[in-house]
Design a protein around this motif. Structure first.
Motif, PDB file in Angstrom:
ATOM      1  N   MET A   1       0.818  -1.181   0.000  1.00 45.24           N
ATOM      2  CA  MET A   1       0.000   0.000   0.000  1.00 45.24           C
ATOM      3  C   MET A   1       0.870   1.255   0.000  1.00 45.24           C
ATOM      4  O   MET A   1       1.878   1.304   0.679  1.00 45.24           O
ATOM      5  N   LEU A   2       0.431   2.220  -0.719  1.00 45.60           N
ATOM      6  CA  LEU A   2       1.152   3.488  -0.807  1.00 45.60           C
ATOM      7  C   LEU A   2       0.655   4.459   0.258  1.00 45.60           C
ATOM      8  O   LEU A   2      -0.519   4.447   0.624  1.00 45.60           O
TER       9      LEU A   2
ATOM     10  N   SER B   1       0.850   8.772   1.425  1.00 47.18           N
ATOM     11  CA  SER B   1       1.007  10.082   0.787  1.00 47.18           C
ATOM     12  C   SER B   1       2.488  10.434   0.636  1.00 47.18           C
ATOM     13  O   SER B   1       2.887  11.036  -0.363  1.00 47.18           O
ATOM     14  N   ASP B   2       3.309  10.022   1.592  1.00 45.23           N
ATOM     15  CA  ASP B   2       4.755  10.286   1.495  1.00 45.23           C
ATOM     16  C   ASP B   2       5.387   9.507   0.342  1.00 45.23           C
ATOM     17  O   ASP B   2       6.296  10.008  -0.326  1.00 45.23           O
ATOM     18  N   ASP B   3       4.919   8.291   0.097  1.00 44.70           N
ATOM     19  CA  ASP B   3       5.425   7.510  -1.046  1.00 44.70           C
ATOM     20  C   ASP B   3       5.159   8.237  -2.358  1.00 44.70           C
ATOM     21  O   ASP B   3       6.012   8.280  -3.245  1.00 44.70           O
ATOM     22  N   VAL B   4       3.976   8.810  -2.473  1.00 46.11           N
ATOM     23  CA  VAL B   4       3.615   9.528  -3.699  1.00 46.11           C
ATOM     24  C   VAL B   4       4.470  10.786  -3.842  1.00 46.11           C
ATOM     25  O   VAL B   4       4.952  11.105  -4.927  1.00 46.11           O
ATOM     26  N   THR B   5       4.695  11.481  -2.729  1.00 46.81           N
ATOM     27  CA  THR B   5       5.509  12.693  -2.758  1.00 46.81           C
ATOM     28  C   THR B   5       6.936  12.393  -3.209  1.00 46.81           C
ATOM     29  O   THR B   5       7.536  13.181  -3.935  1.00 46.81           O
ATOM     30  N   ARG B   6       7.467  11.263  -2.785  1.00 44.80           N
ATOM     31  CA  ARG B   6       8.846  10.903  -3.128  1.00 44.80           C
ATOM     32  C   ARG B   6       8.995  10.284  -4.516  1.00 44.80           C
ATOM     33  O   ARG B   6      10.110  10.106  -4.992  1.00 44.80           O
ATOM     34  N   GLN B   7       7.910   9.936  -5.181  1.00 42.67           N
ATOM     35  CA  GLN B   7       7.977   9.250  -6.473  1.00 42.67           C
ATOM     36  C   GLN B   7       8.608  10.140  -7.544  1.00 42.67           C
ATOM     37  O   GLN B   7       8.251  11.302  -7.686  1.00 42.67           O
TER      38      GLN B   7
ATOM     39  N   ASP C   1       5.240   4.259 -19.367  1.00 43.28           N
ATOM     40  CA  ASP C   1       5.121   2.977 -18.671  1.00 43.28           C
ATOM     41  C   ASP C   1       5.300   3.145 -17.161  1.00 43.28           C
ATOM     42  O   ASP C   1       4.575   2.537 -16.375  1.00 43.28           O
ATOM     43  N   GLN C   2       6.266   3.970 -16.763  1.00 44.06           N
ATOM     44  CA  GLN C   2       6.484   4.197 -15.333  1.00 44.06           C
ATOM     45  C   GLN C   2       5.269   4.862 -14.688  1.00 44.06           C
ATOM     46  O   GLN C   2       4.847   4.465 -13.592  1.00 44.06           O
ATOM     47  N   VAL C   3       4.726   5.866 -15.364  1.00 48.97           N
ATOM     48  CA  VAL C   3       3.553   6.566 -14.819  1.00 48.97           C
ATOM     49  C   VAL C   3       2.367   5.606 -14.732  1.00 48.97           C
ATOM     50  O   VAL C   3       1.678   5.538 -13.702  1.00 48.97           O
ATOM     51  N   ASP C   4       2.126   4.844 -15.800  1.00 49.41           N
ATOM     52  CA  ASP C   4       1.002   3.901 -15.798  1.00 49.41           C
ATOM     53  C   ASP C   4       1.130   2.866 -14.686  1.00 49.41           C
ATOM     54  O   ASP C   4       0.155   2.568 -13.983  1.00 49.41           O
ATOM     55  N   ASP C   5       2.332   2.313 -14.510  1.00 50.25           N
ATOM     56  CA  ASP C   5       2.545   1.324 -13.453  1.00 50.25           C
ATOM     57  C   ASP C   5       2.301   1.920 -12.074  1.00 50.25           C
ATOM     58  O   ASP C   5       1.678   1.305 -11.213  1.00 50.25           O
ATOM     59  N   PHE C   6       2.797   3.142 -11.867  1.00 52.58           N
ATOM     60  CA  PHE C   6       2.609   3.790 -10.566  1.00 52.58           C
ATOM     61  C   PHE C   6       1.136   4.093 -10.323  1.00 52.58           C
ATOM     62  O   PHE C   6       0.629   3.889  -9.210  1.00 52.58           O
ATOM     63  N   LEU C   7       0.432   4.560 -11.346  1.00 51.36           N
ATOM     64  CA  LEU C   7      -0.992   4.869 -11.166  1.00 51.36           C
ATOM     65  C   LEU C   7      -1.816   3.612 -10.919  1.00 51.36           C
ATOM     66  O   LEU C   7      -2.850   3.673 -10.241  1.00 51.36           O
ATOM     67  N   ASP C   8      -1.377   2.472 -11.432  1.00 53.30           N
ATOM     68  CA  ASP C   8      -2.033   1.206 -11.087  1.00 53.30           C
ATOM     69  C   ASP C   8      -1.912   0.940  -9.589  1.00 53.30           C
ATOM     70  O   ASP C   8      -2.878   0.515  -8.940  1.00 53.30           O
ATOM     71  N   ARG C   9      -0.730   1.215  -9.040  1.00 49.67           N
ATOM     72  CA  ARG C   9      -0.527   1.043  -7.592  1.00 49.67           C
ATOM     73  C   ARG C   9      -1.380   2.028  -6.800  1.00 49.67           C
ATOM     74  O   ARG C   9      -1.930   1.688  -5.750  1.00 49.67           O
ATOM     75  N   VAL C  10      -1.490   3.256  -7.296  1.00 50.05           N
ATOM     76  CA  VAL C  10      -2.315   4.271  -6.634  1.00 50.05           C
ATOM     77  C   VAL C  10      -3.775   3.814  -6.619  1.00 50.05           C
ATOM     78  O   VAL C  10      -4.452   3.875  -5.582  1.00 50.05           O
ATOM     79  N   ALA C  11      -4.266   3.348  -7.762  1.00 52.89           N
ATOM     80  CA  ALA C  11      -5.659   2.890  -7.851  1.00 52.89           C
ATOM     81  C   ALA C  11      -5.904   1.719  -6.904  1.00 52.89           C
ATOM     82  O   ALA C  11      -6.946   1.658  -6.235  1.00 52.89           O
TER      83      ALA C  11
END
Length: 118
Positions: A1-2, A4-10, A72-82
């Motif tokens: 699970m992500l 908010s800090d994980d997203v900030t550091r991405q 690809d990196q953005v799509d993979d990360f947004l899958d994790r966010v979803a």
């Protein structure tokens, strides 16, 4: 699970001579993701929380001859966010407050029943 800090550091790799995603659009979405996750983590409401469906439905403008984020990196990360928004953030809620005041003995009952624990 992500969190908010994980997203900030991405960070995403910047691409220039192949298609990427518009950096400002991605950054704006990630700002909203951070606000939504922080609201969930702290239990405070936010004006426009994102859902997993919102994240999956977003479409970014493609860039080709100017710098953009690797798709690809953005799509993979947004899958994790979803997935995080579907499951809820990986935050353990604080324990409930104690029911009594520590160090103070209840005054209910006789001294004999308190001594025997009844």
């Amino acid at each position: 699970m992500l969190t908010s800090d994980d997203v900030t550091r991405q960070r995403f790799t910047a691409v220039k001579f192949r298609e990427g995603y518009d950096q400002d659009q991605v950054d704006d979405l990630l700002d909203r993701v951070v606000a939504t996750l922080r609201a969930l983590e702290t239990g405070t409401p936010t004006a426009h929380p994102l859902t997993a469906q919102d994240v999956r439905a977003v479409r970014f403008q493609a860039t080709k001859f100017r710098e953009g984020y690797d798709q690809d990196q953005v799509d993979d990360f947004l899958d994790r966010v979803a997935q995080t928004l579907n499951d809820g953030p990986g935050v353990t809620p604080p324990p409930p407050p104690p029911t009594g005041t520590p160090g103070i003995v209840s005054t209910g009952g006789s001294w004999w029943s308190r001594l025997l624990g009844r």
